[in-house]
Design an enzyme around this catalytic site. Structure first.
Site, PDB file in Angstrom:
ATOM      1  N   TYR A  24       0.828  -1.214   0.000  1.00 12.11           N
ATOM      2  CA  TYR A  24       0.000   0.000   0.000  1.00 12.11           C
ATOM      3  C   TYR A  24       0.860   1.260   0.000  1.00 12.11           C
ATOM      4  O   TYR A  24       0.414   2.313  -0.442  1.00 12.11           O
ATOM      5  CB  TYR A  24      -0.936   0.007   1.216  1.00 12.11           C
TER       6      TYR A  24
ATOM      7  N   ASP B 246       9.559  -7.130  -4.848  1.00 12.93           N
ATOM      8  CA  ASP B 246       8.852  -7.767  -3.737  1.00 12.93           C
ATOM      9  C   ASP B 246       9.102  -9.262  -3.820  1.00 12.93           C
ATOM     10  O   ASP B 246       9.302  -9.806  -4.912  1.00 12.93           O
ATOM     11  CB  ASP B 246       7.347  -7.470  -3.850  1.00 12.93           C
TER      12      ASP B 246
ATOM     13  N   VAL C  83       8.740  -2.311   3.502  1.00  8.92           N
ATOM     14  CA  VAL C  83       8.184  -3.620   3.870  1.00  8.92           C
ATOM     15  C   VAL C  83       7.269  -3.457   5.083  1.00  8.92           C
ATOM     16  O   VAL C  83       7.282  -2.420   5.759  1.00  8.92           O
ATOM     17  CB  VAL C  83       9.299  -4.649   4.188  1.00  8.92           C
TER      18      VAL C  83
ATOM     19  N   THR D  98       2.727  -5.659  14.281  1.00 12.41           N
ATOM     20  CA  THR D  98       2.945  -5.845  15.709  1.00 12.41           C
ATOM     21  C   THR D  98       3.449  -7.272  15.938  1.00 12.41           C
ATOM     22  O   THR D  98       2.951  -8.222  15.325  1.00 12.41           O
ATOM     23  CB  THR D  98       1.619  -5.625  16.478  1.00 12.41           C
TER      24      THR D  98
ATOM     25  N   THR E 220       7.170   2.383   8.739  1.00 13.30           N
ATOM     26  CA  THR E 220       7.093   2.998  10.063  1.00 13.30           C
ATOM     27  C   THR E 220       7.807   2.084  11.056  1.00 13.30           C
ATOM     28  O   THR E 220       7.492   0.896  11.150  1.00 13.30           O
ATOM     29  CB  THR E 220       5.621   3.180  10.464  1.00 13.30           C
TER      30      THR E 220
ATOM     31  N   ASN F 261       0.711   9.671  14.050  1.00  9.65           N
ATOM     32  CA  ASN F 261      -0.381   8.702  14.061  1.00  9.65           C
ATOM     33  C   ASN F 261      -1.055   8.625  15.430  1.00  9.65           C
ATOM     34  O   ASN F 261      -2.271   8.481  15.521  1.00  9.65           O
ATOM     35  CB  ASN F 261       0.120   7.319  13.633  1.00  9.65           C
TER      36      ASN F 261
ATOM     37  N   PHE G 134      -1.386  11.085  17.590  1.00 12.78           N
ATOM     38  CA  PHE G 134      -2.235  12.276  17.747  1.00 12.78           C
ATOM     39  C   PHE G 134      -3.533  12.136  16.943  1.00 12.78           C
ATOM     40  O   PHE G 134      -4.606  12.471  17.417  1.00 12.78           O
ATOM     41  CB  PHE G 134      -1.492  13.536  17.271  1.00 12.78           C
TER      42      PHE G 134
ATOM     43  N   CYS H 194      -2.363   0.790  10.691  1.00 16.56           N
ATOM     44  CA  CYS H 194      -1.304   1.520  11.376  1.00 16.56           C
ATOM     45  C   CYS H 194      -1.628   2.164  12.720  1.00 16.56           C
ATOM     46  O   CYS H 194      -0.774   2.155  13.602  1.00 16.56           O
ATOM     47  CB  CYS H 194      -0.726   2.567  10.437  1.00 16.56           C
TER      48      CYS H 194
HETATM   49  P1  NAD Z   1       2.043  -4.160   2.895  1.00 20.83           P
HETATM   50  O1  NAD Z   1       1.934  -5.380   3.710  1.00 20.83           O
HETATM   51  O2  NAD Z   1       0.920  -3.753   2.006  1.00 20.83           O
HETATM   52  O3  NAD Z   1       3.331  -4.282   1.924  1.00 20.83           O
HETATM   53  C1  NAD Z   1       4.575  -4.723   2.343  1.00 20.83           C
HETATM   54  C2  NAD Z   1       5.213  -5.559   1.222  1.00 20.83           C
HETATM   55  O4  NAD Z   1       6.563  -5.859   1.567  1.00 20.83           O
HETATM   56  C3  NAD Z   1       4.524  -6.899   0.976  1.00 20.83           C
HETATM   57  O5  NAD Z   1       4.096  -6.973  -0.362  1.00 20.83           O
HETATM   58  C4  NAD Z   1       5.614  -7.938   1.294  1.00 20.83           C
HETATM   59  O6  NAD Z   1       5.560  -9.074   0.451  1.00 20.83           O
HETATM   60  C5  NAD Z   1       6.868  -7.147   1.044  1.00 20.83           C
HETATM   61  N1  NAD Z   1       8.053  -7.663   1.737  1.00 20.83           N
HETATM   62  C6  NAD Z   1       8.184  -8.048   3.031  1.00 20.83           C
HETATM   63  N2  NAD Z   1       9.441  -8.419   3.304  1.00 20.83           N
HETATM   64  C7  NAD Z   1      10.136  -8.298   2.152  1.00 20.83           C
HETATM   65  C8  NAD Z   1      11.499  -8.528   1.786  1.00 20.83           C
HETATM   66  N3  NAD Z   1      12.389  -8.945   2.694  1.00 20.83           N
HETATM   67  N4  NAD Z   1      11.881  -8.308   0.509  1.00 20.83           N
HETATM   68  C9  NAD Z   1      10.983  -7.871  -0.408  1.00 20.83           C
HETATM   69  N5  NAD Z   1       9.671  -7.615  -0.122  1.00 20.83           N
HETATM   70  C10 NAD Z   1       9.261  -7.823   1.142  1.00 20.83           C
HETATM   71  O7  NAD Z   1       2.415  -2.988   3.883  1.00 20.83           O
HETATM   72  P2  NAD Z   1       2.082  -1.417   3.734  1.00 20.83           P
HETATM   73  O8  NAD Z   1       0.695  -1.121   4.139  1.00 20.83           O
HETATM   74  O9  NAD Z   1       2.575  -0.966   2.404  1.00 20.83           O
HETATM   75  O10 NAD Z   1       3.014  -0.827   4.876  1.00 20.83           O
HETATM   76  C11 NAD Z   1       4.417  -0.823   4.757  1.00 20.83           C
HETATM   77  C12 NAD Z   1       5.009   0.059   5.833  1.00 20.83           C
HETATM   78  O11 NAD Z   1       4.569   1.413   5.649  1.00 20.83           O
HETATM   79  C13 NAD Z   1       4.610  -0.304   7.254  1.00 20.83           C
HETATM   80  O12 NAD Z   1       5.708  -0.059   8.092  1.00 20.83           O
HETATM   81  C14 NAD Z   1       3.506   0.682   7.576  1.00 20.83           C
HETATM   82  O13 NAD Z   1       3.450   0.977   8.958  1.00 20.83           O
HETATM   83  C15 NAD Z   1       3.938   1.916   6.829  1.00 20.83           C
HETATM   84  N6  NAD Z   1       2.845   2.812   6.409  1.00 20.83           N
HETATM   85  C16 NAD Z   1       1.698   2.314   5.893  1.00 20.83           C
HETATM   86  C17 NAD Z   1       0.688   3.180   5.451  1.00 20.83           C
HETATM   87  C18 NAD Z   1      -0.594   2.658   4.868  1.00 20.83           C
HETATM   88  O14 NAD Z   1      -1.463   3.460   4.595  1.00 20.83           O
HETATM   89  N7  NAD Z   1      -0.770   1.374   4.648  1.00 20.83           N
HETATM   90  C19 NAD Z   1       0.883   4.555   5.527  1.00 20.83           C
HETATM   91  C20 NAD Z   1       2.089   5.041   6.063  1.00 20.83           C
HETATM   92  C21 NAD Z   1       3.054   4.150   6.500  1.00 20.83           C
HETATM   93  C1  UGA Z   2      -3.534   7.020   8.758  1.00 24.28           C
HETATM   94  C2  UGA Z   2      -3.027   8.461   8.764  1.00 24.28           C
HETATM   95  O1  UGA Z   2      -4.114   9.341   8.484  1.00 24.28           O
HETATM   96  C3  UGA Z   2      -1.929   8.661   7.727  1.00 24.28           C
HETATM   97  O2  UGA Z   2      -1.407   9.978   7.817  1.00 24.28           O
HETATM   98  C4  UGA Z   2      -0.811   7.650   7.981  1.00 24.28           C
HETATM   99  O3  UGA Z   2       0.187   7.752   6.988  1.00 24.28           O
HETATM  100  C5  UGA Z   2      -1.392   6.254   7.961  1.00 24.28           C
HETATM  101  O4  UGA Z   2      -2.435   6.153   8.970  1.00 24.28           O
HETATM  102  C6  UGA Z   2      -0.396   5.199   8.279  1.00 24.28           C
HETATM  103  O5  UGA Z   2       0.612   5.459   8.896  1.00 24.28           O
HETATM  104  O6  UGA Z   2      -0.716   4.072   7.887  1.00 24.28           O
HETATM  105  P1  UGA Z   2      -5.215   5.592   7.272  1.00 24.28           P
HETATM  106  O7  UGA Z   2      -5.162   4.637   8.407  1.00 24.28           O
HETATM  107  O8  UGA Z   2      -4.985   5.086   5.909  1.00 24.28           O
HETATM  108  O9  UGA Z   2      -4.130   6.764   7.496  1.00 24.28           O
HETATM  109  O10 UGA Z   2      -6.626   6.327   7.247  1.00 24.28           O
HETATM  110  P2  UGA Z   2      -7.286   7.482   8.166  1.00 24.28           P
HETATM  111  O11 UGA Z   2      -8.015   8.385   7.279  1.00 24.28           O
HETATM  112  O12 UGA Z   2      -6.324   8.082   9.085  1.00 24.28           O
HETATM  113  O13 UGA Z   2      -8.360   6.671   8.999  1.00 24.28           O
HETATM  114  C7  UGA Z   2      -7.991   5.754  10.019  1.00 24.28           C
HETATM  115  C8  UGA Z   2      -9.224   5.266  10.736  1.00 24.28           C
HETATM  116  O14 UGA Z   2      -9.776   6.297  11.556  1.00 24.28           O
HETATM  117  C9  UGA Z   2     -10.347   4.829   9.795  1.00 24.28           C
HETATM  118  O15 UGA Z   2     -10.972   3.670  10.300  1.00 24.28           O
HETATM  119  C10 UGA Z   2     -11.284   6.005   9.825  1.00 24.28           C
HETATM  120  O16 UGA Z   2     -12.593   5.658   9.508  1.00 24.28           O
HETATM  121  C11 UGA Z   2     -11.141   6.459  11.262  1.00 24.28           C
HETATM  122  N1  UGA Z   2     -11.514   7.881  11.468  1.00 24.28           N
HETATM  123  C12 UGA Z   2     -10.778   8.857  10.895  1.00 24.28           C
HETATM  124  C13 UGA Z   2     -12.592   8.187  12.263  1.00 24.28           C
HETATM  125  O17 UGA Z   2     -13.269   7.297  12.807  1.00 24.28           O
HETATM  126  N2  UGA Z   2     -12.919   9.507  12.459  1.00 24.28           N
HETATM  127  C14 UGA Z   2     -12.203  10.516  11.898  1.00 24.28           C
HETATM  128  O18 UGA Z   2     -12.554  11.691  12.130  1.00 24.28           O
HETATM  129  C15 UGA Z   2     -11.108  10.186  11.091  1.00 24.28           C
END
Ligand code: NAD
Ligand code: UGA
Length: 463
Positions: free
Chosen positions: A15, A37, A90, A94, A132, A223, A225, A275
């Site tokens: 993602y 990947d 990657v 938790t 993260t 996150n 906050f 997250c």
């Molecule tokens: P995800 O699970 O969607 O993607 C991670 C990918 O990494 C997977 O496709 C997995 O196969 C691959 N992977 C794992 N180990 C590997 C390796 N050794 N070599 C190659 N590929 C490998 O995860 P995500 O949602 O993209 O989140 C990734 C990180 O970004 C996390 O730390 C998350 O906290 C952070 N983050 C996520 C979001 C979000 O909105 N999802 C937003 C901000 C930060």
């Molecule tokens: C959140 C942060 O907004 C991003 O800045 C951050 O990068 C990301 O986490 C991350 O580190 O993964 P995300 O989880 O994708 O993004 O979506 P949000 O819009 O933050 O919503 C999170 C949850 O809170 C959802 O279930 C949403 O419905 C809920 N929410 C959000 C509420 O219930 N009320 C609100 O007012 C806002």
């Protein structure tokens, strides 16, 4: 152009890796970006017509860049070898077992990726923490890289702030880009190199540079906050339900104070997503390991309040439905953790559904984007039942109308736009009377529903 010839690799096509690199490729056509990947199926999907994740606007950008300056590959080693800058995006879930289980971040995937980089890199690399991670990870990774590798590495922290459902607009126009680096000469040069990439589309004043620890901590704090605001307004929703105040009116009145601000004050069935909970628990664990028990407890209450909110929603449903839901058909509308995504990680719907199964209700689920297999996986994991057991209680439906047919109640768990415009008059004709609506997102017109004869329960609203 300044960036011509620059090669970027991103490890992790999820993602974060997919959308961030797609946007970078679009904005920096002279840079060649390869996302690698270990998941063969994920890479195959990125290279196909049906991308592995749903995100508004993503398809268009991927299709514009793929095969030109954006490539998806399982050749991790090749990607590492060729790149000047390597992003690591990657997953960092938790920890499930061992020290810190249930709180600390599991850095296994991160360390494996770092060891891979160390073993194949032949020329100096800038390694960018996109995932993260806990504070001090950059330092630990640097030790791994330098201990096992044969070249120089500069490790930067560059956390991602995109939210799912709005990832592409967030990436196109970020509030800020944060880059943390070492203050030595090569650290500063690495920071400048990465800042130049972002400066292709992000105004310089929005590119912040800090030391690595501040950058790593800022991501966890941001996150925490955001989640804390949701838990605060959800706590207020409980007061509203007990008092006759209306949570949306309170949020509006409070949010108009410019010091507080109006965003992120939407009461709900509880926050989900991969997250918020993970990152708060990660911060809690860090605080505990630093001997800051009171700080840990303070942040932990945000997660506890969120758990209560989900339970409160289910309890209200049971009480409303004359103290039992056993054998009653309940239409659960929405399974994703928020609208405009197919992602279900930590979705409140999973817990609501688990509780309804425990109560022996018959749950009919409809979500416009979530795949059936994903729902079965989530529910078998949450209930610890096998799929055939779960199917005794749960049916998946192709529309909200189908889910509602013969139901005692509709429960809105995700704020999908299409739920606002359903024909609730028609829906009610096929429902058991009295017909109930439990609006877990406060997205419906409650007065209009009451006119139609529904009994409406909403979050933080008088009956
Ligand atoms: P995800 O699970 O969607 O993607 C991670 C990918 O990494 C997977 O496709 C997995 O196969 C691959 N992977 C794992 N180990 C590997 C390796 N050794 N070599 C190659 N590929 C490998 O995860 P995500 O949602 O993209 O989140 C990734 C990180 O970004 C996390 O730390 C998350 O906290 C952070 N983050 C996520 C979001 C979000 O909105 N999802 C937003 C901000 C930060
Ligand atoms: C959140 C942060 O907004 C991003 O800045 C951050 O990068 C990301 O986490 C991350 O580190 O993964 P995300 O989880 O994708 O993004 O979506 P949000 O819009 O933050 O919503 C999170 C949850 O809170 C959802 O279930 C949403 O419905 C809920 N929410 C959000 C509420 O219930 N009320 C609100 O007012 C806002």
């Amino acid at each position: 152009p300044k960036l011509a010839g620059l090669r970027i690799c991103c490890i992790g096509a999820g993602y974060v890796g997919g959308p961030t690199m797609a946007m970078m490729a679009l904005k920096c056509p002279e840079v060649v970006i390869t996302i690698v990947d270990i998941s063969v199926s994920r890479i195959a999907a990125w290279n196909s017509d049906v991308l592995p994740i749903y995100e508004p606007g993503l398809d268009k950008v991927v299709k514009a860049c793929r095969g030109k300056n954006l490539f998806f590959s399982t050749e991790v080693d090749q990607g590492i070898r060729d790149a000047d800058i390597i992003f690591v995006a990657v997953n960092t879930p938790t920890k499930k077992v061992g020290m810190g289980a249930g709180r600390a971040a599991d850095l296994t995937y991160w360390e494996l990726a770092a060891r891979r980089i160390a073993s194949v890199a032949e020329t100096p690399k800038v390694v960018v923490e996109k995932s993260t991670v806990p504070i001090n990870t950059a330092e630990a990774i640097s030790a791994v890289l330098h201990g096992a590798g044969k070249t120089r590495f500069d490790v930067l922290s560059n956390p991602e702030f995109l939210a799912e459902g709005t990832a592409m607009t967030d990436l196109d126009n970020p509030d800020r880009v944060l880059i943390g680096g070492n203050m030595n000469e090569s650290g500063k040069a690495a920071v400048a190199k990465l800042a130049d990439v972002y400066a292709h589309w992000v105004p310089r004043e929005r590119i912040l540079t800090t030391n690595v620890w501040s950058s790593e901590l800022s991501k966890l704090v941001a996150n925490s906050f955001l989640a804390q605001r949701v838990s605060s307004i959800n706590a207020v929703s409980a007061i509203c339900e007990a008092s006759g105040a209306d949570v949306d009116e309170v949020a509006r009145a409070v949010g108009m104070d410019s010091r507080i601000g109006s965003k992120f004050l939407k009461a709900s069935v509880g926050f989900g997503g991969s997250c918020f909970q993970k990152d708060i628990l990660n911060l809690v664990y860090l605080c505990q390991s630093m001997g800051l028990a009171d700080v840990a407890e303070y942040f932990h209450s945000v997660v506890m309040m969120n758990d209560r909110q989900k339970e409160r929603f289910v309890s209200r449903m049971i009480h409303g439905l004359f103290n039992t839901v056993t054998g009653k058909r309940i239409a659960l509308l929405g399974f994703a953790f928020k609208k405009d995504t197919g992602d279900t990680r930590e979705s409140a719907s999973i817990e609501i559904c688990r509780r309804l199964i425990e109560e022996r209700a018959s749950v009919c689920i409809y979500d416009p984007k979530v795949e059936a297999d994903q729902i079965w996986m989530d529910l078998t994991a949450a209930t610890k039942l096998d799929k055939t057991e779960v199917q005794k209680y749960v049916t998946l439906c192709d529309s909200a109308y189908e889910a509602a047919s013969g139901a005692h109640a509709l429960a809105i768990a995700t704020e999908w736009d299409e739920f606002k415009t359903l024909d609730y008059g028609k829906i009610q004709e096929d429902m058991v009377k009295p017909s109930f609506v439990f609006d877990g997102r406060n997205v419906l017109d409650h007065d209009a529903l009451r006119e139609l004869g529904y009994i409406v329960y909403a979050i933080g609203k008088p009956l």
